[in-house]
Design an enzyme around this catalytic site. Structure first.
Site, PDB file in Angstrom:
ATOM      1  N   GLY A 131       0.851  -1.190   0.000  1.00 30.59           N
ATOM      2  CA  GLY A 131       0.000   0.000   0.000  1.00 30.59           C
ATOM      3  C   GLY A 131       0.892   1.247   0.000  1.00 30.59           C
ATOM      4  CB  ALA A 144      -7.773   6.578   0.745  1.00 32.01           C
ATOM      5  NE  ARG A 193      -8.376   7.902  10.295  1.00 36.82           N
ATOM      6  CZ  ARG A 193      -8.762   7.841   9.023  1.00 36.82           C
ATOM      7  NH1 ARG A 193      -7.888   7.984   8.051  1.00 36.82           N
ATOM      8  NH2 ARG A 193     -10.020   7.618   8.713  1.00 36.82           N
ATOM      9  CD  GLU A 247     -12.125  14.311   4.613  1.00 35.05           C
ATOM     10  OE1 GLU A 247     -11.842  13.540   5.524  1.00 35.05           O
ATOM     11  OE2 GLU A 247     -11.922  14.054   3.423  1.00 35.05           O
ATOM     12  CB  SER A 288      -4.490   7.416   7.953  1.00 36.04           C
ATOM     13  OG  SER A 288      -5.696   7.719   7.338  1.00 36.04           O
ATOM     14  N   GLY A 329     -11.460  10.466   0.490  1.00 38.02           N
ATOM     15  CA  GLY A 329     -11.523  11.891   0.825  1.00 38.02           C
ATOM     16  C   GLY A 329     -10.267  12.670   0.512  1.00 38.02           C
ATOM     17  N   GLY A 330      -9.122  12.255   1.045  1.00 38.63           N
ATOM     18  CA  GLY A 330      -7.907  12.980   0.729  1.00 38.63           C
ATOM     19  C   GLY A 330      -6.862  12.930   1.809  1.00 38.63           C
ATOM     20  CG  HIS A 356     -13.017   4.105   8.182  1.00 47.31           C
ATOM     21  ND1 HIS A 356     -13.155   3.742   6.856  1.00 47.31           N
ATOM     22  CD2 HIS A 356     -12.406   5.329   8.180  1.00 47.31           C
ATOM     23  CE1 HIS A 356     -12.660   4.703   6.088  1.00 47.31           C
ATOM     24  NE2 HIS A 356     -12.182   5.663   6.862  1.00 47.31           N
ATOM     25  NE  ARG A 396     -13.952  10.057   9.546  1.00 47.76           N
ATOM     26  CZ  ARG A 396     -13.036   9.750   8.656  1.00 47.76           C
ATOM     27  NH1 ARG A 396     -12.228   8.747   8.869  1.00 47.76           N
ATOM     28  NH2 ARG A 396     -12.938  10.431   7.541  1.00 47.76           N
ATOM     29  CG  HIS A 442     -16.452   6.504   7.734  1.00 45.61           C
ATOM     30  ND1 HIS A 442     -17.633   7.132   7.386  1.00 45.61           N
ATOM     31  CD2 HIS A 442     -15.457   7.269   7.255  1.00 45.61           C
ATOM     32  CE1 HIS A 442     -17.339   8.229   6.706  1.00 45.61           C
ATOM     33  NE2 HIS A 442     -16.028   8.340   6.615  1.00 45.61           N
ATOM     34  CB  ALA A 465       2.713   2.626   4.826  1.00 39.31           C
TER      35      ALA A 465
HETATM   36  C1  LIG Z   1     -12.738   3.207   2.175  1.00 38.64           C
HETATM   37  C2  LIG Z   1     -11.589   3.917   2.835  1.00 38.64           C
HETATM   38  C3  LIG Z   1     -11.437   5.266   2.703  1.00 38.64           C
HETATM   39  C4  LIG Z   1     -10.376   5.937   3.318  1.00 38.64           C
HETATM   40  N1  LIG Z   1     -10.234   7.274   3.114  1.00 38.64           N
HETATM   41  C5  LIG Z   1      -9.151   7.891   3.638  1.00 38.64           C
HETATM   42  C6  LIG Z   1      -8.910   9.266   3.360  1.00 38.64           C
HETATM   43  O1  LIG Z   1      -9.659   9.906   2.629  1.00 38.64           O
HETATM   44  N2  LIG Z   1      -7.814   9.848   3.919  1.00 38.64           N
HETATM   45  C7  LIG Z   1      -6.942   9.162   4.724  1.00 38.64           C
HETATM   46  O2  LIG Z   1      -5.972   9.756   5.216  1.00 38.64           O
HETATM   47  N3  LIG Z   1      -7.156   7.859   4.989  1.00 38.64           N
HETATM   48  C8  LIG Z   1      -8.207   7.206   4.463  1.00 38.64           C
HETATM   49  N4  LIG Z   1      -8.402   5.884   4.708  1.00 38.64           N
HETATM   50  C9  LIG Z   1      -7.395   5.169   5.505  1.00 38.64           C
HETATM   51  C10 LIG Z   1      -6.148   4.948   4.652  1.00 38.64           C
HETATM   52  O3  LIG Z   1      -6.536   4.564   3.366  1.00 38.64           O
HETATM   53  C11 LIG Z   1      -5.258   3.869   5.230  1.00 38.64           C
HETATM   54  O4  LIG Z   1      -5.044   4.077   6.584  1.00 38.64           O
HETATM   55  C12 LIG Z   1      -3.893   3.859   4.559  1.00 38.64           C
HETATM   56  O5  LIG Z   1      -4.040   3.853   3.169  1.00 38.64           O
HETATM   57  C13 LIG Z   1      -3.134   2.643   5.007  1.00 38.64           C
HETATM   58  O6  LIG Z   1      -2.035   2.445   4.177  1.00 38.64           O
HETATM   59  P1  LIG Z   1      -1.088   1.227   4.447  1.00 38.64           P
HETATM   60  O7  LIG Z   1      -0.051   1.272   3.387  1.00 38.64           O
HETATM   61  O8  LIG Z   1      -0.668   1.240   5.853  1.00 38.64           O
HETATM   62  O9  LIG Z   1      -2.011  -0.075   4.281  1.00 38.64           O
HETATM   63  P2  LIG Z   1      -2.767  -0.637   3.005  1.00 38.64           P
HETATM   64  O10 LIG Z   1      -2.939   0.395   1.980  1.00 38.64           O
HETATM   65  O11 LIG Z   1      -3.967  -1.341   3.470  1.00 38.64           O
HETATM   66  O12 LIG Z   1      -1.744  -1.708   2.426  1.00 38.64           O
HETATM   67  C14 LIG Z   1      -1.532  -2.931   3.076  1.00 38.64           C
HETATM   68  C15 LIG Z   1      -0.773  -3.848   2.159  1.00 38.64           C
HETATM   69  O13 LIG Z   1      -0.334  -4.997   2.878  1.00 38.64           O
HETATM   70  C16 LIG Z   1      -0.619  -6.162   2.137  1.00 38.64           C
HETATM   71  N5  LIG Z   1      -0.717  -7.262   3.098  1.00 38.64           N
HETATM   72  C17 LIG Z   1      -1.535  -7.388   4.169  1.00 38.64           C
HETATM   73  N6  LIG Z   1      -1.270  -8.529   4.828  1.00 38.64           N
HETATM   74  C18 LIG Z   1      -0.251  -9.130   4.163  1.00 38.64           C
HETATM   75  C19 LIG Z   1       0.469 -10.339   4.344  1.00 38.64           C
HETATM   76  N7  LIG Z   1       0.198 -11.199   5.335  1.00 38.64           N
HETATM   77  N8  LIG Z   1       1.446 -10.655   3.466  1.00 38.64           N
HETATM   78  C20 LIG Z   1       1.734  -9.827   2.432  1.00 38.64           C
HETATM   79  N9  LIG Z   1       1.081  -8.673   2.205  1.00 38.64           N
HETATM   80  C21 LIG Z   1       0.110  -8.331   3.064  1.00 38.64           C
HETATM   81  C22 LIG Z   1      -1.902  -5.818   1.420  1.00 38.64           C
HETATM   82  O14 LIG Z   1      -2.099  -6.691   0.313  1.00 38.64           O
HETATM   83  C23 LIG Z   1      -1.585  -4.388   1.000  1.00 38.64           C
HETATM   84  O15 LIG Z   1      -0.756  -4.390  -0.131  1.00 38.64           O
HETATM   85  C24 LIG Z   1      -9.462   5.208   4.103  1.00 38.64           C
HETATM   86  C25 LIG Z   1      -9.614   3.831   4.243  1.00 38.64           C
HETATM   87  C26 LIG Z   1     -10.656   3.182   3.617  1.00 38.64           C
HETATM   88  C27 LIG Z   1     -10.788   1.701   3.772  1.00 38.64           C
END
Ligand SMILES: Cc1cc2nc3c(=O)[nH]c(=O)nc-3n(C[C@H](O)[C@H](O)[C@H](O)COP(=O)(O)OP(=O)(O)OC[C@H]3O[C@@H](n4cnc5c(N)ncnc54)[C@H](O)[C@@H]3O)c2cc1C
Length: 508
Positions: free
Chosen positions: A13, A50, A376, A118, A381, A52-53, A341, A280, A233, A15
């Site tokens: 993702g 995600a 949060r 927001e 995030s 909103g932004g 959420h 929220r 949410h 991060a």
């Molecule tokens: C519908 C929705 C809307 C959102 N809107 C917003 C917003 O507008 N603004 C905001 O700031 N935040 C928002 N968020 C929150 C934000 O999207 C997340 O907190 C952020 O993107 C998390 O990023 P990440 O890289 O940590 O995790 P993720 O993007 O979830 O990535 C996780 C990765 O890990 C991989 N993975 C998981 N387990 C394993 C495993 N065992 N082995 C190998 N790979 C694995 C997955 O396949 C994925 O590639 C929203 C979330 C959702 C669900």
């Protein structure tokens, strides 16, 4: 010549990709070899979903102090002030960095980056791309990941951490296509596995948000923090089917939509000074109470103040999705309900993503850097998922890691059974999700949490017995992770006797 520094990033993702790109960018003479291990393509991440932004102080009328204050207010002061200041301070640079990489954000008539407001923000400061901001950021990061000669992507599921002498030396993985198990060795391991929404019945998170990284850390004895704080949410599109539910972004309320009770009265009037845009947890709790007391499955979001044309222009994904269901956004009321959420807590880290285990880092939603505290602030995030990886990468490159003598090899943990009893695991997983929703969701009681813990322990016992016998079915892997995550949430909730942030405990 030095051999390259091997880094495994679990999760593709925002991060995970941001960390991989930073490692590639910051490497000097000590070359890095970054392997992103991802169990699903990027479109299966929370990041991609995600809408909103991303919050950042770009308006001259706004200030860093105000963004810090809003973050602390929503987090009820449980935040780490140093981390909050760092993340807020670096927000504008992150936006400019993304623009330089080719990201496209919405613009004002005067050409400046458009900012939305927001919940919990005292001013408009959310950078966005229609209602698909995450997908836009993922698009540019993914493009750069593919172009980097230092980064490769492996499509496998990480199952457990490999630990030697108290240090993390790699991960055990399973290839879902072949069922092959590997022990993958690295100098540093970064967990960026995203959220845990799937331990609840309804969640805005995609199916892969099962908290795997958190479960792996727990099993390795790595401390977590703030696991009691699960953000629900307030406005997911109502459905009676369990699983992933569609999100109606808070930006829709920011644009003028109003929440209504089942009898049509405004829902947030007199509840909070910020009304529909209150934090929220306040909105979600108010909705949960209305649903519980009225025995109704949903409340309503009146979108008529926005109008059909503006809604279609500003929220194209939500518009399309609703129209497919016969709802005309901008005119009709949308049935909504709260859904799990975002996990505010996670694997405890410092401001550089370091966990307490040598060689192990955690970033993004699976980590608890201290930014969010007890709740949060919306759109913080994505920002965190970009800022902390930059510092983690610098730290990993600075660490004087001894060269591992091991290399990747077939895992000795060969399953005796890889496919048995999936139906049984599925049923137990559903039961666990129901228990978590009923007793460890928005409204909690001490008795309910104890009941949940007993059920989790029963499931845990059966899981561990099967694991000890050598069963390794995908359903069992999922159940084992769900047990670890659920137990962590419930135990943390029991250790918080006072309602704070997203955690509400009392009488129903
Ligand atoms: C519908 C929705 C809307 C959102 N809107 C917003 C917003 O507008 N603004 C905001 O700031 N935040 C928002 N968020 C929150 C934000 O999207 C997340 O907190 C952020 O993107 C998390 O990023 P990440 O890289 O940590 O995790 P993720 O993007 O979830 O990535 C996780 C990765 O890990 C991989 N993975 C998981 N387990 C394993 C495993 N065992 N082995 C190998 N790979 C694995 C997955 O396949 C994925 O590639 C929203 C979330 C959702 C669900």
């Amino acid at each position: 010549m030095n051999s390259p520094l091997d880094v495994i990033v679990v999760g593709g993702g925002i991060a995970g990709m941001a960390c991989a790109l930073e490692l590639a960018q910051q490497q000097g003479t000590r070359k890095v070899r970054v392997r992103i291990i991802a169990k699903e393509p990027v479109i299966g991440s929370n990041s991609y979903a995600a809408q909103g932004g991303m919050a950042a102080v770009l308006d001259p009328a706004d200030s860093m102090a105000a963004h810090v204050r809003d973050t602390l207010t929503v987090g009820e002061g449980r935040n780490d002030l140093r981390v909050v200041r760092r993340v807020v301070r670096e927000g504008p640079a992150m936006v400019h960095g993304l623009l330089a990489m080719g990201a496209v954000f919405d613009r004002n008539a005067d050409g400046g980056v458009a900012l939305a407001r927001e919940g919990g923000h005292t001013t408009a400061r959310v950078v966005h791309r229609l209602d698909r901001t995450g997908a836009e950021i993922v698009r540019v990061l993914h493009q750069h990941v593919r172009a980097s000669s230092s980064i490769s992507v492996i499509d496998e599921q990480a199952v457990d951490l490999l630990v030697d002498g108290g240090a993390c030396i790699g991960v055990r993985t399973r290839d879902p296509r072949t069922g092959r198990w590997m022990d993958r060795i690295a100098h540093a391991v970064v967990l960026a596995t995203g959220g845990t929404g799937q331990v609840y019945e309804h969640t805005t998170n995609p199916p892969g948000a099962t908290g795997d990284g958190i479960a792996m850390a727990v099993r390795a004895g790595v401390p977590l923090k703030d696991m009691a704080f699960v953000q629900f949410h307030p406005t997911a599109l109502y459905t009676d089917r369990p699983g992933t539910v569609f999100l109606i972004s808070e930006a829709v309320r920011g644009a003028g939509a109003r929440l209504l009770r089942p009898d049509g009265r405004p829902l947030m009037e007199g509840v909070h000074p910020q009304g529909d845009l209150a934090p929220r947890n306040v909105v979600a709790r108010t909705i949960a109470r209305v649903m519980l007391r009225g025995h109704v499955p949903n409340v309503w979001l009146d979108t008529s103040p926005i109008g059909i044309r503006r809604f279609a222009r500003d929220f194209p994904s939500i518009n399309t999705h609703c129209r497919e269901l016969g709802i005309m956004p901008g005119r009709d009321r949308i049935p909504v309900m709260p859904a799990a959420h975002y996990l505010c807590g996670g694997i405890m880290t410092d401001a550089q993503g370091r966990t307490t285990m040598k060689g192990l880092y955690a970033l993004g939603e699976c980590a608890c850097s201290g930014l969010h505290g007890a709740d949060r602030l919306a759109s913080n995030s994505l920002l965190e998922a970009l800022v902390i990886p930059r510092h983690a990468a610098a730290r990993i490159l600075r660490a004087r890691t001894k060269h591992a003598t091991l290399t990747d090899h077939h895992s000795p943990d060969v399953p005796v059974a890889d496919t048995v009893a999936n139906d049984d695991h599925e049923a137990m997983l559903h039961g666990l999700r129901r228990t978590m929703t009923r007793h460890a969701g928005i409204l909690r009681t001490t008795n309910g949490l104890h009941l949940a813990l007993r059920r989790i322990e029963q499931a845990g016992l059966r899981t561990e017995r099967a694991w000890a016998k050598g069963e390794r079915a995908p359903g069992l892997i999922a159940l084992r992770n769900a047990v670890a995550v659920s137990r962590s949430i419930v135990m943390a909730a029991l250790s918080e006797p006072v309602s704070t942030g997203t955690h509400w405990i009392g009488r129903m």
